[in-house]
Design an enzyme around this catalytic site. Structure first.
Site, mmCIF file in Angstrom:
data_model
loop_
_atom_site.group_PDB
_atom_site.id
_atom_site.type_symbol
_atom_site.label_atom_id
_atom_site.label_comp_id
_atom_site.label_asym_id
_atom_site.label_seq_id
_atom_site.Cartn_x
_atom_site.Cartn_y
_atom_site.Cartn_z
ATOM 1 N N HIS A 1 0.848 -1.198 0.000
ATOM 2 C CA HIS A 1 0.000 0.000 0.000
ATOM 3 C C HIS A 1 0.881 1.245 0.000
ATOM 4 O O HIS A 1 1.930 1.254 0.643
ATOM 5 C CB HIS A 1 -0.869 -0.024 1.267
ATOM 6 C CG HIS A 1 -1.907 1.040 1.322
ATOM 7 N ND1 HIS A 1 -3.129 0.911 0.692
ATOM 8 C CD2 HIS A 1 -1.915 2.250 1.919
ATOM 9 C CE1 HIS A 1 -3.845 2.005 0.910
ATOM 10 N NE2 HIS A 1 -3.134 2.841 1.656
ATOM 11 N N ASP B 1 -13.508 3.736 8.995
ATOM 12 C CA ASP B 1 -12.510 4.577 8.323
ATOM 13 C C ASP B 1 -13.171 5.354 7.180
ATOM 14 O O ASP B 1 -12.895 6.541 7.004
ATOM 15 C CB ASP B 1 -11.340 3.755 7.783
ATOM 16 C CG ASP B 1 -10.397 4.635 6.964
ATOM 17 O OD1 ASP B 1 -9.862 5.602 7.546
ATOM 18 O OD2 ASP B 1 -10.240 4.404 5.756
ATOM 19 N N ARG C 1 -12.864 13.810 7.625
ATOM 20 C CA ARG C 1 -11.520 14.424 7.674
ATOM 21 C C ARG C 1 -11.252 15.237 6.415
ATOM 22 O O ARG C 1 -10.669 16.319 6.464
ATOM 23 C CB ARG C 1 -10.445 13.331 7.839
ATOM 24 C CG ARG C 1 -10.428 12.732 9.236
ATOM 25 C CD ARG C 1 -9.591 11.464 9.264
ATOM 26 N NE ARG C 1 -8.216 11.713 8.880
ATOM 27 C CZ ARG C 1 -7.413 10.810 8.330
ATOM 28 N NH1 ARG C 1 -7.853 9.579 8.092
ATOM 29 N NH2 ARG C 1 -6.178 11.115 8.010
ATOM 30 N N SER D 1 -6.076 4.896 9.907
ATOM 31 C CA SER D 1 -6.824 4.754 8.657
ATOM 32 C C SER D 1 -6.160 3.701 7.763
ATOM 33 O O SER D 1 -6.810 2.767 7.285
ATOM 34 C CB SER D 1 -6.867 6.130 7.966
ATOM 35 O OG SER D 1 -7.259 6.031 6.633
ATOM 36 N N LYS E 1 -7.451 -0.615 7.416
ATOM 37 C CA LYS E 1 -7.875 -1.190 6.132
ATOM 38 C C LYS E 1 -6.988 -2.383 5.757
ATOM 39 O O LYS E 1 -7.452 -3.375 5.223
ATOM 40 C CB LYS E 1 -7.805 -0.129 5.023
ATOM 41 C CG LYS E 1 -8.990 0.826 5.081
ATOM 42 C CD LYS E 1 -8.904 1.881 4.012
ATOM 43 C CE LYS E 1 -7.776 2.848 4.275
ATOM 44 N NZ LYS E 1 -7.926 4.150 3.687
HETATM 45 N N1 URA Z 1 -4.371 7.028 2.931
HETATM 46 C C1 URA Z 1 -5.329 6.492 3.730
HETATM 47 O O1 URA Z 1 -5.858 5.411 3.478
HETATM 48 N N2 URA Z 1 -5.677 7.174 4.834
HETATM 49 C C2 URA Z 1 -5.126 8.356 5.169
HETATM 50 O O2 URA Z 1 -5.491 8.897 6.192
HETATM 51 C C3 URA Z 1 -4.142 8.926 4.319
HETATM 52 C C4 URA Z 1 -3.772 8.218 3.196
#
Ligand code: URA
Length: 437
Positions: A82, A161, A168, A183, A187
Protein backbone atom coordinates in the site's frame (compact mmCIF):
# COMPACT_ATOMS: atom_id res chain seq x y z
CA UNK A 1 -20.92 7.94 28.60
CA UNK A 2 -21.33 11.18 26.61
CA UNK A 3 -19.41 12.18 23.48
CA UNK A 4 -19.21 15.77 24.72
CA UNK A 5 -17.18 14.58 27.74
CA UNK A 6 -14.81 12.67 25.44
CA UNK A 7 -14.32 15.80 23.29
CA UNK A 8 -13.74 17.81 26.46
CA UNK A 9 -11.09 15.32 27.61
CA UNK A 10 -9.17 15.42 24.33
CA UNK A 11 -9.49 19.22 24.27
CA UNK A 12 -7.53 19.18 27.53
CA UNK A 13 -4.85 16.85 26.09
CA UNK A 14 -5.91 13.84 28.18
CA UNK A 15 -5.63 10.37 26.76
CA UNK A 16 -8.79 8.45 25.97
CA UNK A 17 -9.61 5.06 27.51
CA UNK A 18 -10.47 1.89 25.59
CA UNK A 19 -14.15 2.30 26.52
CA UNK A 20 -14.19 5.88 25.23
CA UNK A 21 -12.58 4.96 21.90
CA UNK A 22 -14.96 2.02 21.45
CA UNK A 23 -17.91 4.31 22.30
CA UNK A 24 -16.75 6.82 19.65
CA UNK A 25 -16.39 4.23 16.86
CA UNK A 26 -19.68 2.51 17.75
CA UNK A 27 -21.38 5.91 17.89
CA UNK A 28 -20.30 6.92 14.39
CA UNK A 29 -21.32 3.51 13.05
CA UNK A 30 -24.79 3.46 14.63
CA UNK A 31 -25.23 7.22 14.06
CA UNK A 32 -25.78 8.09 17.73
CA UNK A 33 -22.86 10.51 17.38
CA UNK A 34 -23.52 13.41 15.02
CA UNK A 35 -21.03 14.38 12.30
CA UNK A 36 -20.36 17.74 13.98
CA UNK A 37 -19.45 16.00 17.24
CA UNK A 38 -17.18 13.50 15.47
CA UNK A 39 -15.58 16.42 13.61
CA UNK A 40 -14.98 18.28 16.86
CA UNK A 41 -13.22 15.23 18.31
CA UNK A 42 -11.14 14.82 15.12
CA UNK A 43 -10.03 18.45 15.40
CA UNK A 44 -9.16 17.97 19.10
CA UNK A 45 -7.09 14.91 18.10
CA UNK A 46 -5.52 16.97 15.31
CA UNK A 47 -4.24 19.51 17.82
CA UNK A 48 -3.57 17.31 20.83
CA UNK A 49 -2.58 14.00 19.24
CA UNK A 50 -2.99 10.43 20.43
CA UNK A 51 -0.42 8.20 22.07
CA UNK A 52 0.45 4.75 20.73
CA UNK A 53 -2.07 2.97 23.03
CA UNK A 54 -4.90 5.21 21.84
CA UNK A 55 -3.81 4.87 18.18
CA UNK A 56 -3.75 1.05 18.49
CA UNK A 57 -7.21 0.98 20.08
CA UNK A 58 -8.62 3.35 17.46
CA UNK A 59 -7.22 1.05 14.75
CA UNK A 60 -8.57 -2.09 16.46
CA UNK A 61 -12.13 -0.75 16.73
CA UNK A 62 -12.00 0.58 13.15
CA UNK A 63 -11.04 -2.93 11.98
CA UNK A 64 -13.85 -4.44 14.05
CA UNK A 65 -16.41 -2.02 12.59
CA UNK A 66 -16.69 -4.26 9.51
CA UNK A 67 -15.80 -7.49 7.78
CA UNK A 68 -12.32 -9.05 8.19
CA UNK A 69 -11.15 -11.14 5.24
CA UNK A 70 -9.69 -14.53 6.06
CA UNK A 71 -6.96 -15.46 3.55
CA UNK A 72 -5.48 -18.27 5.63
CA UNK A 73 -6.82 -20.92 3.22
CA UNK A 74 -4.61 -19.41 0.45
CA UNK A 75 -1.28 -19.39 2.27
CA UNK A 76 0.47 -18.06 5.36
CA UNK A 77 2.38 -15.68 3.17
CA UNK A 78 -0.18 -13.49 1.45
CA UNK A 79 1.22 -10.05 0.67
CA UNK A 80 -0.42 -6.65 0.55
CA UNK A 81 1.34 -3.49 -0.58
CA UNK A 82 0.00 0.00 0.00
CA UNK A 83 1.17 3.51 -0.71
CA UNK A 84 0.19 6.52 1.36
CA UNK A 85 -0.46 8.30 -1.94
CA UNK A 86 1.56 10.04 -4.59
CA UNK A 87 1.77 11.43 -8.12
CA UNK A 88 2.56 9.08 -11.01
CA UNK A 89 2.65 6.25 -8.46
CA UNK A 90 1.94 3.16 -10.54
CA UNK A 91 4.16 0.86 -8.47
CA UNK A 92 1.37 -1.49 -7.34
CA UNK A 93 0.77 -2.40 -10.98
CA UNK A 94 4.43 -3.39 -11.39
CA UNK A 95 4.88 -4.93 -7.95
CA UNK A 96 1.97 -7.37 -8.21
CA UNK A 97 2.92 -9.17 -11.44
CA UNK A 98 6.56 -9.26 -10.31
CA UNK A 99 5.67 -10.96 -7.02
CA UNK A 100 2.99 -13.23 -8.49
CA UNK A 101 5.31 -14.42 -11.26
CA UNK A 102 7.70 -15.59 -8.50
CA UNK A 103 4.92 -17.54 -6.81
CA UNK A 104 4.25 -14.98 -4.06
CA UNK A 105 0.50 -14.52 -3.49
CA UNK A 106 -0.81 -10.94 -3.47
CA UNK A 107 -4.37 -9.94 -2.60
CA UNK A 108 -4.62 -6.23 -3.16
CA UNK A 109 -7.47 -3.93 -2.28
CA UNK A 110 -6.97 -0.44 -3.64
CA UNK A 111 -8.65 2.93 -3.69
CA UNK A 112 -9.46 5.63 -6.18
CA UNK A 113 -7.69 8.97 -6.48
CA UNK A 114 -7.74 10.98 -3.26
CA UNK A 115 -7.16 14.76 -3.24
CA UNK A 116 -4.40 15.41 -5.76
CA UNK A 117 -3.10 11.81 -5.65
CA UNK A 118 -3.92 9.12 -8.22
CA UNK A 119 -5.58 5.79 -7.41
CA UNK A 120 -4.74 2.29 -8.63
CA UNK A 121 -8.40 1.44 -9.30
CA UNK A 122 -8.80 4.42 -11.65
CA UNK A 123 -5.63 3.42 -13.49
CA UNK A 124 -6.86 -0.16 -13.98
CA UNK A 125 -10.26 1.02 -15.16
CA UNK A 126 -8.54 2.75 -18.09
CA UNK A 127 -8.11 -0.80 -19.50
CA UNK A 128 -11.30 -1.46 -21.49
CA UNK A 129 -13.57 -3.94 -19.70
CA UNK A 130 -11.38 -4.31 -16.58
CA UNK A 131 -13.52 -5.30 -13.57
CA UNK A 132 -12.47 -3.90 -10.19
CA UNK A 133 -15.68 -4.77 -8.32
CA UNK A 134 -14.64 -8.32 -7.43
CA UNK A 135 -16.40 -9.95 -4.51
CA UNK A 136 -14.21 -11.23 -1.70
CA UNK A 137 -14.82 -14.80 -2.95
CA UNK A 138 -13.79 -13.83 -6.52
CA UNK A 139 -10.68 -12.09 -5.19
CA UNK A 140 -9.68 -15.16 -3.20
CA UNK A 141 -10.32 -17.63 -5.96
CA UNK A 142 -8.26 -15.55 -8.43
CA UNK A 143 -5.35 -15.34 -5.96
CA UNK A 144 -5.50 -19.12 -5.54
CA UNK A 145 -5.48 -19.60 -9.33
CA UNK A 146 -2.92 -17.04 -10.54
CA UNK A 147 -1.35 -15.63 -7.33
CA UNK A 148 -2.70 -12.09 -7.78
CA UNK A 149 -5.89 -10.05 -7.85
CA UNK A 150 -6.67 -6.35 -7.40
CA UNK A 151 -10.09 -5.16 -6.35
CA UNK A 152 -11.67 -1.91 -5.21
CA UNK A 153 -11.85 -1.53 -1.47
CA UNK A 154 -15.49 -1.85 -0.44
CA UNK A 155 -17.25 -0.14 2.43
CA UNK A 156 -17.62 -3.52 4.15
CA UNK A 157 -13.95 -3.35 5.26
CA UNK A 158 -13.19 -0.92 8.09
CA UNK A 159 -16.34 1.12 7.32
CA UNK A 160 -15.56 3.40 10.28
CA UNK A 161 -12.51 4.58 8.32
CA UNK A 162 -14.72 5.36 5.32
CA UNK A 163 -16.94 7.54 7.49
CA UNK A 164 -14.10 9.22 9.36
CA UNK A 165 -12.12 9.77 6.16
CA UNK A 166 -15.06 11.54 4.51
CA UNK A 167 -15.28 13.87 7.54
CA UNK A 168 -11.52 14.42 7.67
CA UNK A 169 -11.49 15.34 4.00
CA UNK A 170 -13.90 18.24 4.59
CA UNK A 171 -12.69 19.37 8.03
CA UNK A 172 -8.96 19.75 7.25
CA UNK A 173 -7.99 16.87 9.56
CA UNK A 174 -6.34 14.49 7.07
CA UNK A 175 -2.67 15.25 7.65
CA UNK A 176 -2.13 14.10 11.21
CA UNK A 177 -0.12 11.01 12.10
CA UNK A 178 -2.41 9.00 14.47
CA UNK A 179 -5.37 9.45 12.11
CA UNK A 180 -3.39 8.49 9.00
CA UNK A 181 -1.85 5.51 10.82
CA UNK A 182 -5.19 4.14 12.05
CA UNK A 183 -6.82 4.75 8.66
CA UNK A 184 -4.15 2.93 6.66
CA UNK A 185 -3.47 0.09 9.11
CA UNK A 186 -7.16 -0.66 9.83
CA UNK A 187 -7.87 -1.19 6.13
CA UNK A 188 -4.79 -3.33 5.67
CA UNK A 189 -5.59 -5.55 8.67
CA UNK A 190 -9.21 -5.98 7.54
CA UNK A 191 -7.92 -6.99 4.08
CA UNK A 192 -6.43 -10.14 5.59
CA UNK A 193 -2.82 -10.27 4.30
CA UNK A 194 -0.17 -11.38 6.80
CA UNK A 195 2.74 -9.43 5.33
CA UNK A 196 2.05 -5.79 4.68
CA UNK A 197 4.55 -3.48 3.02
CA UNK A 198 3.80 0.21 3.08
CA UNK A 199 5.33 2.83 0.81
CA UNK A 200 5.29 5.90 3.04
CA UNK A 201 5.75 8.97 0.92
CA UNK A 202 6.96 12.43 1.85
CA UNK A 203 7.42 15.60 -0.17
CA UNK A 204 5.49 18.08 -2.26
CA UNK A 205 3.21 15.43 -3.81
CA UNK A 206 2.51 13.55 -0.56
CA UNK A 207 0.26 14.17 2.47
CA UNK A 208 3.35 14.12 4.72
CA UNK A 209 5.87 16.78 3.82
CA UNK A 210 9.15 15.78 5.51
CA UNK A 211 11.13 12.51 5.78
CA UNK A 212 11.28 12.93 9.56
CA UNK A 213 7.49 13.00 9.82
CA UNK A 214 7.26 10.04 7.43
CA UNK A 215 9.62 8.13 9.70
CA UNK A 216 7.50 8.93 12.74
CA UNK A 217 4.37 7.75 10.88
CA UNK A 218 6.20 4.57 9.79
CA UNK A 219 7.31 3.70 13.31
CA UNK A 220 3.79 4.12 14.59
CA UNK A 221 2.26 1.97 11.83
CA UNK A 222 4.83 -0.80 12.35
CA UNK A 223 4.17 -0.76 16.11
CA UNK A 224 0.37 -0.72 15.74
CA UNK A 225 0.70 -3.67 13.33
CA UNK A 226 2.91 -5.53 15.82
CA UNK A 227 0.43 -4.97 18.65
CA UNK A 228 -2.40 -6.22 16.41
CA UNK A 229 -0.40 -9.28 15.23
CA UNK A 230 0.44 -8.21 11.68
CA UNK A 231 3.92 -7.88 10.20
CA UNK A 232 4.26 -4.45 8.68
CA UNK A 233 7.36 -3.05 6.98
CA UNK A 234 7.64 0.42 5.56
CA UNK A 235 9.81 1.90 2.86
CA UNK A 236 10.03 5.68 3.20
CA UNK A 237 10.31 7.25 -0.25
CA UNK A 238 10.49 10.69 -1.79
CA UNK A 239 7.48 12.19 -3.55
CA UNK A 240 9.05 15.57 -4.26
CA UNK A 241 8.80 14.67 -7.96
CA UNK A 242 6.35 12.42 -9.81
CA UNK A 243 7.38 8.76 -10.07
CA UNK A 244 8.35 7.78 -13.58
CA UNK A 245 7.45 10.00 -16.53
CA UNK A 246 3.73 9.37 -16.96
CA UNK A 247 1.00 11.01 -14.86
CA UNK A 248 -2.61 10.19 -15.76
CA UNK A 249 -4.45 6.89 -15.83
CA UNK A 250 -3.93 5.19 -19.22
CA UNK A 251 -0.51 6.83 -19.68
CA UNK A 252 0.60 5.28 -16.39
CA UNK A 253 -0.62 1.80 -17.36
CA UNK A 254 1.33 2.09 -20.63
CA UNK A 255 4.43 3.02 -18.61
CA UNK A 256 3.85 -0.09 -16.45
CA UNK A 257 3.63 -2.30 -19.55
CA UNK A 258 6.85 -0.77 -20.90
CA UNK A 259 8.55 -1.44 -17.55
CA UNK A 260 7.44 -5.07 -17.61
CA UNK A 261 8.69 -5.36 -21.19
CA UNK A 262 12.11 -4.41 -19.84
CA UNK A 263 12.16 -0.90 -21.30
CA UNK A 264 13.31 0.86 -18.18
CA UNK A 265 16.83 2.07 -17.51
CA UNK A 266 18.77 1.01 -14.42
CA UNK A 267 18.75 4.62 -13.22
CA UNK A 268 14.96 4.77 -13.13
CA UNK A 269 13.19 5.98 -9.98
CA UNK A 270 10.42 3.46 -10.70
CA UNK A 271 12.89 0.61 -10.59
CA UNK A 272 14.57 1.80 -7.41
CA UNK A 273 11.33 2.16 -5.44
CA UNK A 274 9.67 -1.00 -6.83
CA UNK A 275 12.73 -3.14 -6.12
CA UNK A 276 13.08 -1.77 -2.57
CA UNK A 277 9.45 -2.69 -1.79
CA UNK A 278 9.78 -6.06 -3.51
CA UNK A 279 12.98 -6.99 -1.67
CA UNK A 280 11.36 -6.17 1.69
CA UNK A 281 8.74 -8.82 0.92
CA UNK A 282 10.95 -11.38 -0.84
CA UNK A 283 13.34 -11.75 2.07
CA UNK A 284 10.40 -12.56 4.37
CA UNK A 285 8.91 -15.19 2.11
CA UNK A 286 11.87 -16.91 0.43
CA UNK A 287 15.50 -17.52 1.23
CA UNK A 288 18.08 -15.41 -0.62
CA UNK A 289 21.79 -15.17 0.07
CA UNK A 290 22.05 -11.48 -0.69
CA UNK A 291 20.28 -8.37 -1.95
CA UNK A 292 21.97 -8.89 -5.27
CA UNK A 293 20.35 -12.36 -5.54
CA UNK A 294 16.95 -10.78 -5.04
CA UNK A 295 17.67 -8.11 -7.65
CA UNK A 296 18.81 -10.78 -10.11
CA UNK A 297 15.58 -12.69 -9.56
CA UNK A 298 13.54 -9.53 -10.22
CA UNK A 299 15.57 -8.77 -13.36
CA UNK A 300 15.07 -12.35 -14.51
CA UNK A 301 11.24 -12.39 -14.36
CA UNK A 302 11.26 -9.21 -16.42
CA UNK A 303 13.84 -10.49 -18.92
CA UNK A 304 12.12 -13.85 -19.45
CA UNK A 305 8.68 -12.22 -19.88
CA UNK A 306 7.04 -13.98 -16.91
CA UNK A 307 6.07 -10.73 -15.15
CA UNK A 308 4.49 -9.31 -18.31
CA UNK A 309 2.66 -12.60 -18.89
CA UNK A 310 1.34 -12.40 -15.32
CA UNK A 311 0.05 -8.86 -15.87
CA UNK A 312 -1.73 -10.09 -18.98
CA UNK A 313 -3.26 -12.95 -16.99
CA UNK A 314 -4.51 -10.55 -14.31
CA UNK A 315 -6.10 -8.32 -16.97
CA UNK A 316 -7.77 -11.27 -18.70
CA UNK A 317 -8.96 -12.82 -15.47
CA UNK A 318 -10.63 -9.53 -14.50
CA UNK A 319 -12.41 -9.24 -17.83
CA UNK A 320 -10.05 -6.63 -19.29
CA UNK A 321 -8.95 -6.42 -22.91
CA UNK A 322 -5.47 -7.96 -22.71
CA UNK A 323 -4.62 -6.90 -26.27
CA UNK A 324 -3.72 -3.48 -24.73
CA UNK A 325 -0.37 -5.08 -23.90
CA UNK A 326 0.62 -5.04 -27.58
CA UNK A 327 -1.62 -2.31 -28.92
CA UNK A 328 -1.76 0.94 -26.96
CA UNK A 329 -4.43 2.40 -29.29
CA UNK A 330 -6.88 0.11 -27.45
CA UNK A 331 -6.70 2.53 -24.50
CA UNK A 332 -9.00 5.58 -24.51
CA UNK A 333 -7.30 8.18 -26.74
CA UNK A 334 -7.06 11.93 -26.06
CA UNK A 335 -8.08 14.12 -28.99
CA UNK A 336 -5.38 16.69 -28.20
CA UNK A 337 -1.65 16.10 -27.82
CA UNK A 338 0.18 19.32 -26.99
CA UNK A 339 3.93 19.71 -26.48
CA UNK A 340 5.14 22.18 -23.84
CA UNK A 341 8.32 23.95 -24.93
CA UNK A 342 10.88 25.17 -22.44
CA UNK A 343 11.40 28.91 -22.12
CA UNK A 344 14.54 28.34 -20.07
CA UNK A 345 17.64 26.26 -20.35
CA UNK A 346 20.02 24.37 -18.12
CA UNK A 347 19.72 21.16 -16.15
CA UNK A 348 16.40 20.22 -14.59
CA UNK A 349 16.79 20.57 -10.85
CA UNK A 350 13.22 19.96 -9.69
CA UNK A 351 9.79 18.96 -11.08
CA UNK A 352 7.27 19.81 -8.38
CA UNK A 353 4.91 16.83 -7.97
CA UNK A 354 1.99 18.81 -6.55
CA UNK A 355 1.95 21.29 -9.45
CA UNK A 356 2.13 18.48 -12.01
CA UNK A 357 -0.73 16.68 -10.22
CA UNK A 358 -2.86 19.83 -10.29
CA UNK A 359 -2.15 20.30 -14.00
CA UNK A 360 -3.16 16.67 -14.66
CA UNK A 361 -6.42 17.17 -12.75
CA UNK A 362 -7.19 20.32 -14.81
CA UNK A 363 -6.81 18.28 -17.98
CA UNK A 364 -9.54 15.86 -16.83
CA UNK A 365 -7.26 13.18 -15.32
CA UNK A 366 -8.59 13.54 -11.75
CA UNK A 367 -11.75 14.39 -9.84
CA UNK A 368 -12.74 17.64 -8.11
CA UNK A 369 -15.63 15.95 -6.32
CA UNK A 370 -16.11 12.26 -5.50
CA UNK A 371 -19.01 12.03 -7.97
CA UNK A 372 -17.02 13.48 -10.94
CA UNK A 373 -16.22 11.20 -13.83
CA UNK A 374 -12.63 10.85 -14.97
CA UNK A 375 -11.04 11.10 -18.42
CA UNK A 376 -8.76 8.05 -18.54
CA UNK A 377 -6.88 9.37 -21.57
CA UNK A 378 -5.90 12.69 -19.94
CA UNK A 379 -2.48 13.24 -18.47
CA UNK A 380 1.05 14.51 -18.78
CA UNK A 381 4.22 12.82 -20.00
CA UNK A 382 7.43 14.32 -18.61
CA UNK A 383 9.89 14.35 -21.51
CA UNK A 384 12.49 15.84 -19.15
CA UNK A 385 13.17 14.91 -15.55
CA UNK A 386 15.70 15.91 -12.90
CA UNK A 387 19.30 15.83 -13.99
CA UNK A 388 18.46 16.10 -17.71
CA UNK A 389 19.72 18.86 -19.97
CA UNK A 390 17.25 21.22 -21.61
CA UNK A 391 17.78 23.89 -24.24
CA UNK A 392 15.29 26.66 -25.03
CA UNK A 393 12.49 25.33 -27.24
CA UNK A 394 12.93 21.68 -26.17
CA UNK A 395 9.76 19.77 -25.37
CA UNK A 396 9.86 19.32 -21.61
CA UNK A 397 6.43 17.74 -21.22
CA UNK A 398 3.52 16.57 -23.36
CA UNK A 399 -0.11 17.15 -22.47
CA UNK A 400 -2.87 14.68 -23.42
CA UNK A 401 -6.44 15.96 -23.06
CA UNK A 402 -9.89 16.40 -24.51
CA UNK A 403 -10.30 19.81 -22.83
CA UNK A 404 -8.90 22.51 -25.12
CA UNK A 405 -9.87 25.19 -22.58
CA UNK A 406 -7.64 23.73 -19.86
CA UNK A 407 -4.40 23.65 -21.86
CA UNK A 408 -3.22 27.19 -21.09
CA UNK A 409 -3.56 26.91 -17.29
CA UNK A 410 -2.00 23.44 -17.26
CA UNK A 411 0.91 24.61 -19.40
CA UNK A 412 1.60 27.45 -16.95
CA UNK A 413 1.46 25.06 -14.00
CA UNK A 414 3.82 22.59 -15.68
CA UNK A 415 6.27 25.35 -16.62
CA UNK A 416 6.23 26.65 -13.03
CA UNK A 417 6.86 23.09 -11.74
CA UNK A 418 10.24 22.93 -13.50
CA UNK A 419 13.28 24.53 -11.87
CA UNK A 420 16.62 24.72 -13.67
CA UNK A 421 20.23 25.14 -12.69
CA UNK A 422 22.89 26.32 -15.15
CA UNK A 423 25.48 23.82 -13.91
CA UNK A 424 25.64 20.13 -14.65
CA UNK A 425 23.39 18.45 -12.12
CA UNK A 426 23.74 14.73 -11.68
CA UNK A 427 20.69 13.47 -9.87
CA UNK A 428 22.29 10.73 -7.81
CA UNK A 429 20.18 11.15 -4.71
CA UNK A 430 18.31 7.99 -3.75
CA UNK A 431 14.53 8.02 -3.63
CA UNK A 432 14.68 5.74 -0.57
CA UNK A 433 15.06 7.56 2.73
CA UNK A 434 14.81 4.59 5.08
CA UNK A 435 13.36 1.11 5.46
CA UNK A 436 11.70 0.18 8.75
CA UNK A 437 10.95 -3.49 9.45
N1 URA B 1 -4.37 7.03 2.93
C1 URA B 1 -5.33 6.49 3.73
O1 URA B 1 -5.86 5.41 3.48
N2 URA B 1 -5.68 7.17 4.83
C2 URA B 1 -5.13 8.36 5.17
O2 URA B 1 -5.49 8.90 6.19
C3 URA B 1 -4.14 8.93 4.32
C4 URA B 1 -3.77 8.22 3.20
Amino acid sequence: MKIVDIIEKKKHKESLSEEEIKFFINGIMNKTIEDYQASALLMAIYFNGMNIDETTLLTKYMVESGEIIDLSDISNNVIDKHSTGGVGDKITLIFLPLMASMGIACAKLSGRGLGHTGGTIDKLESIPGFRTDLTIEELKSQVKRINAAIAAQTMSLAPADGKLYALRDVTATVDIIPLIASSVVSKKIASGANHIVLDVKYGSGAFIKTPQEAEKLSQIMVEVGRRLNRRISTVITSMEEPLGRAIGNSLEVIEVIEFLKGNCGDESDLKEVTYALAKTVMEKVNHYNSEKDMENHLDEVIRNGLALKKFKEIIKSQNGDDSVIDDYTKFPQASIKYEIKSKEEGYVFETDALKIAKACKNLGGGREKKSDSIDYSAGIYLNKKSGEKVIKGDTIATIYTNKQESIKDSEELVLSAYKFTPNFYNKKESYIYKIIK
